[in-house]
Design a protein around this motif. Structure first.
Motif, PDB file in Angstrom:
ATOM      1  N   VAL A 254       0.816  -1.214   0.000  1.00 56.89           N
ATOM      2  CA  VAL A 254       0.000   0.000   0.000  1.00 56.89           C
ATOM      3  C   VAL A 254       0.851   1.267   0.000  1.00 56.89           C
ATOM      4  N   ALA A 255       2.148   1.140  -0.145  1.00 57.10           N
ATOM      5  CA  ALA A 255       3.026   2.314  -0.097  1.00 57.10           C
ATOM      6  C   ALA A 255       2.567   3.354  -1.122  1.00 57.10           C
ATOM      7  N   GLY A 256       2.369   4.569  -0.631  1.00 52.77           N
ATOM      8  CA  GLY A 256       1.979   5.665  -1.495  1.00 52.77           C
ATOM      9  C   GLY A 256       0.488   5.825  -1.705  1.00 52.77           C
ATOM     10  N   GLY A 289       3.379   2.281   4.693  1.00 56.16           N
ATOM     11  CA  GLY A 289       3.706   3.333   3.743  1.00 56.16           C
ATOM     12  C   GLY A 289       2.541   4.072   3.133  1.00 56.16           C
ATOM     13  N   ALA A 290       1.306   3.785   3.573  1.00 57.35           N
ATOM     14  CA  ALA A 290       0.146   4.513   3.065  1.00 57.35           C
ATOM     15  C   ALA A 290       0.029   5.874   3.755  1.00 57.35           C
ATOM     16  N   TYR A 364      -8.960  10.100  -2.534  1.00 62.39           N
ATOM     17  CA  TYR A 364      -8.532   8.921  -1.780  1.00 62.39           C
ATOM     18  C   TYR A 364      -8.656   7.655  -2.632  1.00 62.39           C
ATOM     19  N   ASP A 365      -7.708   6.735  -2.420  1.00 63.24           N
ATOM     20  CA  ASP A 365      -7.735   5.458  -3.135  1.00 63.24           C
ATOM     21  C   ASP A 365      -8.710   4.474  -2.515  1.00 63.24           C
ATOM     22  N   VAL A 366      -8.772   4.442  -1.195  1.00 67.44           N
ATOM     23  CA  VAL A 366      -9.710   3.568  -0.491  1.00 67.44           C
ATOM     24  C   VAL A 366     -10.174   4.264   0.782  1.00 67.44           C
ATOM     25  N   LEU A 367     -11.285   3.763   1.292  1.00 61.64           N
ATOM     26  CA  LEU A 367     -11.825   4.182   2.583  1.00 61.64           C
ATOM     27  C   LEU A 367     -11.779   2.981   3.511  1.00 61.64           C
ATOM     28  N   VAL A 440      -9.101  -2.926  -3.899  1.00 62.02           N
ATOM     29  CA  VAL A 440      -9.575  -3.280  -2.563  1.00 62.02           C
ATOM     30  C   VAL A 440      -8.877  -4.542  -2.069  1.00 62.02           C
ATOM     31  N   LEU A 441      -8.769  -5.535  -2.920  1.00 65.10           N
ATOM     32  CA  LEU A 441      -8.121  -6.789  -2.525  1.00 65.10           C
ATOM     33  C   LEU A 441      -6.627  -6.598  -2.288  1.00 65.10           C
ATOM     34  N   ARG A 442      -6.009  -5.708  -3.033  1.00 64.00           N
ATOM     35  CA  ARG A 442      -4.587  -5.413  -2.821  1.00 64.00           C
ATOM     36  C   ARG A 442      -4.365  -4.837  -1.421  1.00 64.00           C
ATOM     37  N   VAL A 443      -5.198  -3.878  -1.030  1.00 61.30           N
ATOM     38  CA  VAL A 443      -5.063  -3.276   0.304  1.00 61.30           C
ATOM     39  C   VAL A 443      -5.409  -4.306   1.373  1.00 61.30           C
TER      40      VAL A 443
END
Length: 460
Positions: A254-256, A289-290, A364-367, A440-443
């Motif tokens: 999730v870096a970045g 890293g998020a 935002y990429d995800v919540l 979503v699955l990556r996070v």
């Protein structure tokens, strides 16, 4: 190898494919586990042991002769008792269909079989999936494997309890107001509500209804990803099914990434035990890293939109039935009161919310947020009636943290986030932009790998 029932679907598929174990060995191990633990939790309500063993023998023969039939060759799976299964009793949790045996498979069942999976049986659900507590008059209640005095959640509660106890490595479910996410949170497994249309379904009467979606459940994110790849894909009989081929994101970690954190989804009451667990999630992603920022969400309109469309759907789906259970009957009666003006307001509210969240996801990429507002509650309790001393108006109200997200047309996963002081599981909800299920699955995978909460087994 002595505990085949707790290997992941990914591991089992590889072992079977390379002929280190047979499909028959794997199925027998899971049947033994069902015999051992199902009487305690009541998760698998219709078992097809002979059929499963016969299918496993066939799978082994096909493997020797032709190679694997698909990515899930020989892997056991259980189907929610809302999904039609040809030749296998499907009750929908209702006495009205206690002896119903369909003559066709639902799409998700067809695709799992085509991928080589072996059907073990059906998992418990409340009547017609009505509510986030799995109990019905046909089979009774499903109990939480981490505390048998507590609810397993719902409506895919049988699936979640079966996964948590090693009865199957994969299970399908469905989600209108949280039914894939809530039981995953309660049972320390992973559930994904995909973007509507990612996993198609057929309907003769409500083909355009997007609040209810089928989806995958498993003990790990990798297994959910594997299963999603098998069941996702275009079907012309579903008018909004997605043509894009699902594939995991090539990037890991999730870096970045820009992560929004909402502890209460804009003012909802959250039990202090649940809040304490989910509050640890932002720091995990920050360490990875998020860039995490606490936000004030505006989900106004979600309540009206969800309740109006849900009520309309229940009248459409069940308005012609008599002898319904109290929860289903209540929803049908709510539907009888829906007017054209109500539908206009609901559509305006949902459209405005969608556009606000589209702008939100530009930043935002995800919540991340709580899945459920409470931890697992007593199994004899019909529903949650208050949170932090605040009375709730009806049996739906405690599920808002899940069903407000359902309105967004967005993918959302429940991933194990930890345990309360008395050992009850709590999940964190990861919500992405519409159609970005892979993100979503990556996070979710990064969070899972960093914490290891999903490795904690129930004390059965």
């Amino acid at each position: 190898m002595s505990e085949l029932h707790y290997l992941t679907a990914t591991e089992l598929a590889q072992l079977i494919r390379t002929r280190q174990v047979s499909a028959v060995d794997v199925v027998r191990a899971h049947l033994d586990r069902i015999d051992q633990v199902n009487p305690h939790v009541n998760a698998v309500v219709t078992l097809v042991a002979d059929q499963a063993l016969q299918a496993a023998e066939t799978a082994d023969a096909v493997l020797r002769r032709e190679g694997p039939a698909g990515p899930l060759h020989g892997v056991p799976v259980a189907h929610k008792d809302l999904a039609d299964t040809a030749g296998i009793r499907t009750t929908y949790g209702s006495p009205l269909f206690a002896d119903n045996v369909p003559d066709r498979d639902d799409v998700v069942v067809q695709r799992l079989r085509a991928a080589g999976a072996i059907t073990m049986g059906k998992t418990n659900t409340p009547e017609f999936g009505t509510g986030s507590h799995t109990v019905n008059e046909v089979f009774g209640a499903t109990r939480n494997p981490y505390d048998l005095s507590k609810s397993a959640g719902g409506s895919s509660g049988g699936a979640a309890a079966a996964l948590a106890t090693g009865m199957v490595p994969l299970a399908d479910g469905s989600d209108m107001g949280g039914s894939l996410r809530n039981p995953a949170s309660f049972c320390n497994v992973v559930g994904l509500r995909p973007t509507p249309g990612r996993v198609p379904s057929h309907s003769e009467t409500a083909a355009w209804y997007t609040l209810s979606v089928p989806g995958p459940m498993a003990r790990t994110v990798d297994d959910v990803t594997l299963m999603l790849g098998a069941v996702a894909g275009f079907d012309r009989r579903s008018p909004y099914s997605i043509k894009e081929v699902f594939a995991p994101e090539p990037e890991e970690g999730v870096a970045g990434l820009r992560v929004a954190w909402s502890p209460d989804l804009g003012g909802l009451p959250v039990d202090e035990r649940t809040a304490a667990v989910t509050a640890t999630a932002p720091a995990v992603l920050e360490r990875l890293g998020a860039h995490v920022e606490q936000v004030e969400l505006d989900l106004s309109g979600a309540e009206e939109a969800f309740r109006t469309y849900r009520a309309w759907f229940y009248l459409l789906a069940h308005g012609d039935k008599s002898g319904l259970g109290p929860n289903t009957a209540w929803n049908v009666e709510q539907g009888r009161g829906v007017t054209g003006a109500d539908l206009v307001r609901a559509e305006v509210a949902r459209s405005g919310l969608y556009q606000r969240m589209a702008a939100f996801f530009d930043t935002y990429d995800v919540l991340i947020a709580p899945v459920s507002q409470v931890p697992p509650f007593p199994v004899e309790q019909p529903h949650v009636s208050e949170i932090n001393g605040e009375p709730l108006p009806d049996y739906l109200a405690w599920m808002r943290s899940a069903y407000w997200i359902s309105v967004l047309h967005a993918p959302a996963a429940s991933v194990p986030a930890g345990f309360t002081g008395d050992g009850l599981p709590v999940g964190v909800q990861i919500v992405g932009r519409p159609f970005e299920d892979a993100r979503v699955l990556r996070v979710a995978r990064a969070f899972e790998q960093a914490t290891g909460h999903g490795l904690r087994r129930p004390p059965l």
